[in-house]
Write an enzyme that holds these catalytic residues in place. Structure first.
Site, mmCIF file in Angstrom:
data_model
loop_
_atom_site.group_PDB
_atom_site.id
_atom_site.type_symbol
_atom_site.label_atom_id
_atom_site.label_comp_id
_atom_site.label_asym_id
_atom_site.label_seq_id
_atom_site.Cartn_x
_atom_site.Cartn_y
_atom_site.Cartn_z
ATOM 1 N N LYS A 9 -38.440 69.749 -3.454
ATOM 2 C CA LYS A 9 -37.587 70.067 -2.307
ATOM 3 C C LYS A 9 -37.002 68.779 -1.706
ATOM 4 C CE LYS A 9 -40.316 74.224 -1.249
ATOM 5 N NZ LYS A 9 -41.119 74.940 -0.208
ATOM 6 N N TYR A 49 -34.742 82.533 -2.352
ATOM 7 C CA TYR A 49 -35.750 82.964 -1.382
ATOM 8 C C TYR A 49 -35.516 84.394 -0.890
ATOM 9 C CZ TYR A 49 -38.003 78.375 -1.067
ATOM 10 O OH TYR A 49 -38.723 77.225 -1.336
ATOM 11 N N ASN A 112 -43.265 71.154 2.643
ATOM 12 C CA ASN A 112 -44.382 71.163 1.681
ATOM 13 C C ASN A 112 -43.966 70.734 0.278
ATOM 14 O OD1 ASN A 112 -43.094 73.468 0.833
ATOM 15 N ND2 ASN A 112 -44.805 74.849 1.212
ATOM 16 N N HIS A 115 -41.709 73.586 -4.856
ATOM 17 C CA HIS A 115 -41.788 75.018 -5.129
ATOM 18 C C HIS A 115 -42.265 75.238 -6.549
ATOM 19 C CE1 HIS A 115 -40.589 79.250 -5.611
ATOM 20 N NE2 HIS A 115 -40.167 78.868 -6.799
ATOM 21 N N GLU A 126 -36.353 83.149 -11.736
ATOM 22 C CA GLU A 126 -35.933 81.884 -11.131
ATOM 23 C C GLU A 126 -35.292 80.943 -12.154
ATOM 24 O OE1 GLU A 126 -39.155 81.986 -7.438
ATOM 25 O OE2 GLU A 126 -39.509 80.612 -9.098
HETATM 26 P P1 DAT Z 1 -45.050 79.142 -1.706
HETATM 27 O O1 DAT Z 1 -43.951 78.109 -1.630
HETATM 28 O O2 DAT Z 1 -46.417 78.503 -1.694
HETATM 29 O O3 DAT Z 1 -44.855 80.113 -2.839
HETATM 30 P P2 DAT Z 1 -44.168 81.279 0.064
HETATM 31 O O4 DAT Z 1 -43.476 81.868 -1.122
HETATM 32 O O5 DAT Z 1 -45.077 82.174 0.829
HETATM 33 O O6 DAT Z 1 -45.000 79.973 -0.344
HETATM 34 O O7 DAT Z 1 -43.086 80.717 1.074
HETATM 35 C C1 DAT Z 1 -41.955 80.025 0.597
HETATM 36 C C2 DAT Z 1 -41.736 78.824 1.466
HETATM 37 O O8 DAT Z 1 -41.406 79.221 2.781
HETATM 38 C C3 DAT Z 1 -42.960 77.921 1.617
HETATM 39 O O9 DAT Z 1 -43.077 77.002 0.552
HETATM 40 C C4 DAT Z 1 -42.685 77.249 2.922
HETATM 41 C C5 DAT Z 1 -41.955 78.319 3.723
HETATM 42 N N1 DAT Z 1 -42.876 79.059 4.577
HETATM 43 C C6 DAT Z 1 -43.777 79.981 4.186
HETATM 44 N N2 DAT Z 1 -44.480 80.467 5.218
HETATM 45 C C7 DAT Z 1 -43.997 79.812 6.307
HETATM 46 C C8 DAT Z 1 -44.309 79.843 7.686
HETATM 47 N N3 DAT Z 1 -45.244 80.656 8.180
HETATM 48 N N4 DAT Z 1 -43.617 79.015 8.507
HETATM 49 C C9 DAT Z 1 -42.662 78.188 8.034
HETATM 50 N N5 DAT Z 1 -42.328 78.111 6.732
HETATM 51 C C10 DAT Z 1 -42.989 78.913 5.883
HETATM 52 MG MG MG Z 2 -43.446 81.590 -3.151
#
Ligand code: DAT
Ligand code: MG
Length: 149
Positions: A9, A49, A112, A115, A126
């Site tokens: 990212k 997303y 974070n 991805h 994807e």
């Molecule tokens: P991952 O990236 O571990 O698959 P995810 O698919 O649940 O996690 O979410 C996609 C991204 O969205 C994640 O990398 C960071 C952001 N995100 C997820 N939950 C969040 C939250 N509660 N607050 C802010 N950003 C969040």
């Molecule tokens: Mg995810």
């Protein structure tokens, strides 16, 4: 063989962590079959997303991903989808174990770093979204026999 979609990212690129991240996948034994740096359009970000479209963080997430270039990759290997998720660590870097990418380099969920596809079917969707077929190279590392029995 199994493939997964990995994206460094904007924060990972800006912080100069591209090499470190790639190195972790290389030394694990996975094979890089696609790689590009690109500025992400709003349309691509929203498609990527899409599953989070109704979440409160969706708008901020799209803003973040489109704010600066990302590095998009496809990695290949046995069990690479689940293994990549382990290498990456938990979504919230404060919960991610030391030794994982998020655990070692991150502090907040909205930054974070990386991805990784969450399932084989998601990876297929994807990869098709981010890469043309001609951008992926089917090749076998010369050390293959030293990685796989
Ligand atoms: P991952 O990236 O571990 O698959 P995810 O698919 O649940 O996690 O979410 C996609 C991204 O969205 C994640 O990398 C960071 C952001 N995100 C997820 N939950 C969040 C939250 N509660 N607050 C802010 N950003 C969040
Ligand atoms: Mg995810």
């Amino acid at each position: 063989m199994e493939r997964t979609f990995i994206m460094i990212k904007p924060d990972g690129v800006q912080r100069g962590l591209v090499g470190d991240v790639i190195r972790r996948f290389e030394v694990k034994g996975f094979t890089l079959v696609g790689l590009k740096l690109l500025a992400v359009s709003r349309e691509l970000a929203e498609q990527h997303y899409d599953v989070h479209r109704d979440k409160p963080f969706f708008g901020g997430l799209v803003e973040f991903i489109t704010s600066s270039p990302v590095v998009a990759m496809v990695w290949q290997g046995d069990g690479v989808v689940a293994s990549a998720r382990k290498l990456i660590g938990a979504t919230n870097p404060l919960s991610a174990e030391p030794g994982t990418i998020r655990g070692d380099f991150g502090v907040t969920i909205g930054r974070n770093l990386i991805h990784g596809s969450d399932a084989v079917e998601t990876a297929q969707r994807e990869i098709a979204l981010w890469f043309q077929e001609g951008e992926l190279a089917a090749w076998e590392p010369a050390i293959h026999g030293w990685l796989y029995e």
